[in-house]
Motif scaffolding. Structure first.
Motif, PDB file in Angstrom:
ATOM      1  N   VAL A 319      64.302  -4.526  24.967  1.00 52.69           N
ATOM      2  CA  VAL A 319      64.007  -5.282  25.096  1.00 52.69           C
ATOM      3  C   VAL A 319      62.877  -6.224  24.432  1.00 52.69           C
ATOM      4  N   SER A 320      62.798  -5.525  22.902  1.00 53.75           N
ATOM      5  CA  SER A 320      61.797  -5.774  22.057  1.00 53.75           C
ATOM      6  C   SER A 320      61.470  -6.794  21.754  1.00 53.75           C
ATOM      7  N   LYS A 321      63.428  -7.305  21.053  1.00 49.04           N
ATOM      8  CA  LYS A 321      63.732  -8.682  20.403  1.00 49.04           C
ATOM      9  C   LYS A 321      63.184  -9.842  21.660  1.00 49.04           C
ATOM     10  N   LEU A 322      64.121  -9.856  22.612  1.00 48.41           N
ATOM     11  CA  LEU A 322      62.719 -11.063  23.659  1.00 48.41           C
ATOM     12  C   LEU A 322      61.855 -10.678  23.551  1.00 48.41           C
ATOM     13  N   TYR A 323      61.376 -10.098  23.608  1.00 43.00           N
ATOM     14  CA  TYR A 323      60.253  -9.938  23.929  1.00 43.00           C
ATOM     15  C   TYR A 323      58.751 -10.705  23.036  1.00 43.00           C
ATOM     16  N   TRP A 324      59.006  -9.963  21.818  1.00 40.81           N
ATOM     17  CA  TRP A 324      58.329 -10.529  20.753  1.00 40.81           C
ATOM     18  C   TRP A 324      58.801 -12.102  20.410  1.00 40.81           C
ATOM     19  N   ALA A 325      59.983 -12.505  20.770  1.00 41.86           N
ATOM     20  CA  ALA A 325      60.669 -13.446  19.285  1.00 41.86           C
ATOM     21  C   ALA A 325      59.346 -14.495  20.958  1.00 41.86           C
ATOM     22  N   THR A 326      59.560 -14.087  21.817  1.00 39.00           N
ATOM     23  CA  THR A 326      59.320 -15.275  22.622  1.00 39.00           C
ATOM     24  C   THR A 326      57.736 -15.534  23.136  1.00 39.00           C
ATOM     25  N   TRP A 327      57.142 -13.718  22.503  1.00 41.17           N
ATOM     26  CA  TRP A 327      55.849 -14.206  22.742  1.00 41.17           C
ATOM     27  C   TRP A 327      55.488 -14.850  21.187  1.00 41.17           C
ATOM     28  N   HIS A 328      55.897 -14.997  20.744  1.00 38.09           N
ATOM     29  CA  HIS A 328      55.441 -15.294  19.166  1.00 38.09           C
ATOM     30  C   HIS A 328      55.801 -16.852  19.104  1.00 38.09           C
ATOM     31  N   ARG A 329      57.132 -17.605  20.265  1.00 36.77           N
ATOM     32  CA  ARG A 329      56.838 -18.960  19.707  1.00 36.77           C
ATOM     33  C   ARG A 329      56.086 -19.570  20.826  1.00 36.77           C
ATOM     34  N   ASP A 330      55.339 -18.406  22.223  1.00 39.23           N
ATOM     35  CA  ASP A 330      54.737 -18.919  22.458  1.00 39.23           C
ATOM     36  C   ASP A 330      52.921 -19.398  21.983  1.00 39.23           C
ATOM     37  N   LEU A 331      53.033 -18.171  21.103  1.00 38.37           N
ATOM     38  CA  LEU A 331      52.124 -18.454  20.318  1.00 38.37           C
ATOM     39  C   LEU A 331      51.777 -19.183  19.084  1.00 38.37           C
ATOM     40  N   GLY A 332      52.549 -19.399  18.568  1.00 41.33           N
ATOM     41  CA  GLY A 332      52.406 -20.353  17.426  1.00 41.33           C
ATOM     42  C   GLY A 332      52.473 -22.255  18.465  1.00 41.33           C
ATOM     43  N   LYS A 333      53.355 -22.231  19.803  1.00 40.21           N
ATOM     44  CA  LYS A 333      52.268 -23.165  20.898  1.00 40.21           C
ATOM     45  C   LYS A 333      51.012 -23.336  20.707  1.00 40.21           C
ATOM     46  N   LEU A 334      50.652 -22.230  21.187  1.00 38.09           N
ATOM     47  CA  LEU A 334      49.241 -21.691  21.556  1.00 38.09           C
ATOM     48  C   LEU A 334      47.671 -22.276  20.177  1.00 38.09           C
ATOM     49  N   ALA A 335      48.419 -21.803  19.531  1.00 35.90           N
ATOM     50  CA  ALA A 335      47.784 -22.217  17.788  1.00 35.90           C
ATOM     51  C   ALA A 335      47.130 -23.742  17.854  1.00 35.90           C
ATOM     52  N   MET A 336      48.293 -24.738  18.048  1.00 38.10           N
ATOM     53  CA  MET A 336      48.731 -26.607  17.728  1.00 38.10           C
ATOM     54  C   MET A 336      47.259 -26.735  19.064  1.00 38.10           C
ATOM     55  N   ASP A 337      48.141 -25.657  20.420  1.00 43.96           N
ATOM     56  CA  ASP A 337      47.252 -26.809  21.283  1.00 43.96           C
ATOM     57  C   ASP A 337      45.368 -26.110  21.297  1.00 43.96           C
ATOM     58  N   VAL A 338      44.995 -25.372  20.694  1.00 45.53           N
ATOM     59  CA  VAL A 338      43.851 -24.762  20.509  1.00 45.53           C
ATOM     60  C   VAL A 338      43.220 -25.950  19.265  1.00 45.53           C
ATOM     61  N   LEU A 339      44.342 -27.061  18.361  1.00 47.61           N
ATOM     62  CA  LEU A 339      44.020 -27.611  17.447  1.00 47.61           C
ATOM     63  C   LEU A 339      43.695 -28.753  18.048  1.00 47.61           C
ATOM     64  N   GLY A 340      44.203 -28.944  19.067  1.00 49.62           N
ATOM     65  CA  GLY A 340      43.881 -30.217  19.005  1.00 49.62           C
ATOM     66  C   GLY A 340      44.409 -31.663  18.530  1.00 49.62           C
ATOM     67  N   PRO A 341      43.540 -32.315  18.738  1.00 51.93           N
ATOM     68  CA  PRO A 341      44.688 -33.576  17.182  1.00 51.93           C
ATOM     69  C   PRO A 341      44.399 -33.632  15.632  1.00 51.93           C
ATOM     70  N   GLU A 342      43.810 -32.661  15.943  1.00 49.89           N
ATOM     71  CA  GLU A 342      43.794 -31.634  14.192  1.00 49.89           C
ATOM     72  C   GLU A 342      44.745 -31.301  13.529  1.00 49.89           C
ATOM     73  N   ALA A 343      45.828 -30.899  14.811  1.00 50.33           N
ATOM     74  CA  ALA A 343      47.130 -30.356  15.053  1.00 50.33           C
ATOM     75  C   ALA A 343      48.186 -31.724  13.483  1.00 50.33           C
ATOM     76  N   GLU A 344      48.256 -32.336  13.775  1.00 53.48           N
ATOM     77  CA  GLU A 344      49.127 -33.045  13.264  1.00 53.48           C
ATOM     78  C   GLU A 344      48.231 -33.298  11.886  1.00 53.48           C
ATOM     79  N   ILE A 345      47.308 -33.305  11.219  1.00 52.81           N
ATOM     80  CA  ILE A 345      47.264 -32.971  10.512  1.00 52.81           C
ATOM     81  C   ILE A 345      47.552 -32.110   9.141  1.00 52.81           C
ATOM     82  N   ALA A 346      48.477 -32.690   7.716  1.00 53.56           N
ATOM     83  CA  ALA A 346      48.717 -32.320   7.231  1.00 53.56           C
ATOM     84  C   ALA A 346      48.019 -31.691   6.489  1.00 53.56           C
ATOM     85  N   PRO A 347      47.607 -30.948   4.872  1.00 53.05           N
ATOM     86  CA  PRO A 347      46.476 -30.544   4.279  1.00 53.05           C
ATOM     87  C   PRO A 347      47.367 -31.614   2.679  1.00 53.05           C
ATOM     88  N   GLY A 348      48.572 -31.621   2.848  1.00 58.64           N
ATOM     89  CA  GLY A 348      48.470 -32.524   1.584  1.00 58.64           C
ATOM     90  C   GLY A 348      48.515 -34.400   1.245  1.00 58.64           C
TER      91      GLY A 348
END
Lengths: 395, 342
Positions: A319-348
């Protein structure tokens, strides 16, 4: 059961913590927190030098048996090693495929001669490895391998193609599953070969990822060769050996991965507090859920490793791969939602495609539920092997 | 009561869809991403089709159509991941300017927009940058309540890079003067935000559908275990679930375009952000490792949906606004109120 660490464990912790503090400095200081998923291209040569530096100090193969040059560390020390490595911001390991997959496979299934020849190079950081499993028509259906190898005199001659081969462009060796018995299909007739990458029969073509960078590759074998003795297990037993490697993918190294996850979650929480999103009730709940998920993963990994002694994986390992993969995918999305409009701006600057670590995290985590067995394959494995369900009808 | 588009509206939508299928196919989007991201030739053709004048009043040379007509076109622009400045201009800037069309200087801007002679970019003060500010002749910007129409010559742009290789965004520095004020009516920026949210939602619908269509096509042809992967329930159910979400987002978007009421707009916005995020996540999953590459077209649509989800009020902004509307002390709820006037 004993969840606390002993005085001896804590002494070990002090040792690795001090080493990281004293050695991730000078020319290596810039490697802190670099080279992780989505950032694999960063400072590659410098990270390779750090891998060698770790090897010299005996910090590679921490969980390997002493007899083959490892540290022979007990589970508690392996946990501590990964914790302290991550806490110090240790860079993404360039030798992780050798240390975590090729090495353990050779230790478990290889001959004494193979152990002597291949393991020291992994431990020293001199030899980097890649994994030649997936093919264009053998992804989820991994047993559908078409790459062929035939024994000509004292050499295996290999023709075919592998794909999604991480770090092939910098690797010295590749472990390849190839069909060595004409007319076979599926799991039968496969062999597990160790193939040197630096030869004219091998062409590596990088694949550009949606991050704009390239970490994985296509690898073409066109009359590539390896010595007859570079086979792990018997001819035709390649599937059994390959599955052994996959089991190592679910082993102690997931503990290190969880430390990296924790660092990422901590960073996201810090941003949410700083930009006010932590006051948003929905964001708060998602952050709390993420924290809970991390605790679940860690507890399950420690439980699994504590009893992983026999050849059979315990049910909780599936069960571990399924669990961590889904958890981590959701974390990536959460990071963007926390950033809000700033999420679009790339540094380069415009015209470039450099991303922030969190943007890289978001894109990289889109692949978590795909590589090393998709969520769909993981669910099939849980249903069929852990629950005894009949296999899906196949054509 | 008729929650349906007219034949004319659907015919125009189909014409635009066919045009974009020919002129803005994924291969052409990829080409644009490798270059400077914009095709003047394609923009000229959009002008020829009357699209820049779609919402411009007839008196200023436009087609004088409304948001219900527009929303179908914006959806098609999303479906094609159209790089050029069209949706923001005709769905946000023009409807705003049209309110002030009795002023000669505004009327002349509208006329120029309809003929393709001028472009207008617009950015909400809440967002840290303005899309397509660099190519615009006029910018609609805010200071406090006031809405300003500012000539490009009066602003200083700092180009930023977007995670969407085809978005052109820039921070804008400018000095507000009395001569540029379009209106200082309180609450006008909230109404503009609704226009922006409708524009983003309509595009998001098209983006989501495009991603599902790409993934469904792949699932029909890609073989594993001797069968197309779309024959496995684990795969086909994924895509079916997304299609449900898209259909349940479609009605709110069309309704929001019709009513332009904040609660309908926020509902539409949230439904589309969720459907598009689910479409992106699922389509990548169905494509497997191919979906994670730059070499498959999917990521262009996924990155556009990602970028558009953050501007003109993100999910949390609209959910919060909606919660306040539903939960405020004077909110009308109950059997008589919830479905009153739809």
């Amino acid at each position: 059961m004993k969840l606390s660490f002993s005085a001896e464990d804590e002494a070990f912790r002090a040792e690795i913590a001090a080493w990281m503090r004293d050695n991730l400095t000078g020319e290596f200081a810039k490697l802190k927190n670099r080279g992780g998923p989505g950032d694999e291209h960063a400072f590659f040569e410098e990270r390779r030098a750090f891998e060698r530096h770790m090897g010299k100090a005996g910090w590679t193969g921490v969980g390997w048996p002493k007899a083959v040059g490892g540290r022979g560390a007990p589970l508690s020390h392996q946990v501590i090693f990964f914790e302290e490595y991550a806490r110090a911001g240790g860079p993404g390991r360039v030798g992780h495929i050798g240390e975590g997959l090729a090495g353990p496979t050779i230790i478990a299934f290889g001959t004494e001669d193979q152990k002597r020849r291949f393991l020291p190079g992994i431990l020293s950081g001199d030899d980097l490895w890649c994994q030649g499993y997936s093919e264009p028509n053998a992804g989820s259906d991994l047993a559908n391998v078409r790459t062929k190898a035939r024994l000509v005199g004292d050499r295996w001659v290999i023709d075919g193609q592998k794909v999604w081969t991480s770090l092939a462009h910098v690797s010295d060796w590749c472990f390849v599953i190839a069909r060595t018995e004409e007319g076979t299909s599926g799991h039968k007739g496969l062999s597990y070969l160790l193939v040197p990458m630096n030869q004219k029969g091998i062409t590596v073509r990088p694949i550009q990822q949606m991050t704009g960078t390239s970490e994985f590759n296509e690898v073409f074998f066109d009359g590539a060769e390896t010595a007859a003795e570079n086979i792990v297990g018997q001819p035709g037993e390649g599937w059994k050996v390959a599955m052994g490697t996959l089991a190592f993918e679910r082993g102690a190294s997931t503990l290190g991965q969880q430390m990296a996850f924790r660092n990422q979650l901590d960073e996201i929480i810090a941003i949410a507090k700083a930009n006010g999103r932590a006051r948003d009730p929905m964001i708060r709940q998602r952050l709390a859920d993420a924290w809970i998920g991390l605790q679940i993963m860690r507890a399950n990994a420690l439980r699994m490793l504590s009893k992983a002694e026999g050849p059979e994986l315990p049910r909780e390992a599936y069960v571990s791969k399924l669990y961590w993969a889904t958890w981590h995918r959701d974390l990536g999305k959460l990071a963007m939602d926390v950033l809000g409009p700033e999420a679009e701006i790339a540094p380069g600057s415009p015209g470039t495609y450099d991303l922030t670590p969190l943007q890289q995290l978001f894109l990289f985590t889109r692949s978590d539920t795909i590589y090393a067995g998709t969520n769909e394959i993981q669910r099939n494995i849980i249903a069929e092997r852990a629950l005894g369900m009949p296999r899906e009808a196949r054509a | 009561m008729n929650f349906a588009f007219t034949e004319d509206q659907l015919l125009f939508r189909d014409t635009v869809r066919d045009f974009l299928a020919a002129e803005c196919a994924p291969a052409q989007v990829r080409e644009a991403a490798a270059g400077d991201g914009r095709s003047p030739a394609r923009f000229d053709k959009l002008v020829e089709m009357g699209l820049t004048g779609l919402t411009v009043p007839e008196a200023q040379g436009g087609l004088g159509l409304g948001l219900v007509d527009y929303v179908l076109i914006a959806e098609e622009a999303g479906r094609a991941a159209l790089p050029e400045l069209l949706v923001d201009q005709i769905g946000i800037a023009v409807p705003l300017l049209s309110r002030f069309a009795d002023r000669p200087e505004v009327a002349s801007v509208l006329e120029a927009v309809a003929t393709g002679a001028a472009k207008v970019a617009i950015g909400h003060p809440m967002d840290p940058f303005v899309a397509d500010a660099a190519g615009a002749d006029w910018l609609i910007l805010g200071k406090g309540d006031a809405v300003h129409l500012v000539p490009a010559a009066s602003v200083a742009l700092t180009a930023e890079t977007s995670v969407d290789p085809l978005r052109r965004i820039a921070g804008v520095e400018w000095l507000a003067g009395n001569d540029t004020v379009l209106s200082d009516a309180p609450g006008l920026w909230d109404e503009i935000l609704d226009l922006g949210a409708i524009a983003m939602a309509a595009q998001g619908l098209g983006l989501a559908q495009a991603m599902v269509d790409l993934a469904a096509e792949y699932a029909r042809t890609r073989q594993q275990f001797g069968k197309p992967i779309g024959s496995f329930q684990a795969v086909k159910h994924h895509l079916a679930t997304v299609q449900v979400a898209i259909e349940f987002a479609r009605a709110p978007v069309y309704k929001a375009a019709f009513t332009q009421r904040p609660r309908d707009v926020s509902h539409a916005r949230i439904a589309v952000i969720d459907a598009a995020a689910m479409a992106a996540r699922t389509a990548i999953q169905v494509f497997g490792a191919m979906g994670y590459t730059y070499e498959v077209d999917l990521h262009f649509f996924m990155k556009r949906a990602w970028a558009l989800a953050g501007v003109w009020g993100d999910r949390h902004y609209h959910l919060d606004r909606m919660a306040r509307m539903v939960l405020s002390d004077d909110a009308a709820i109950g059997a008589d109120a919830t479905f009153a006037d739809n």
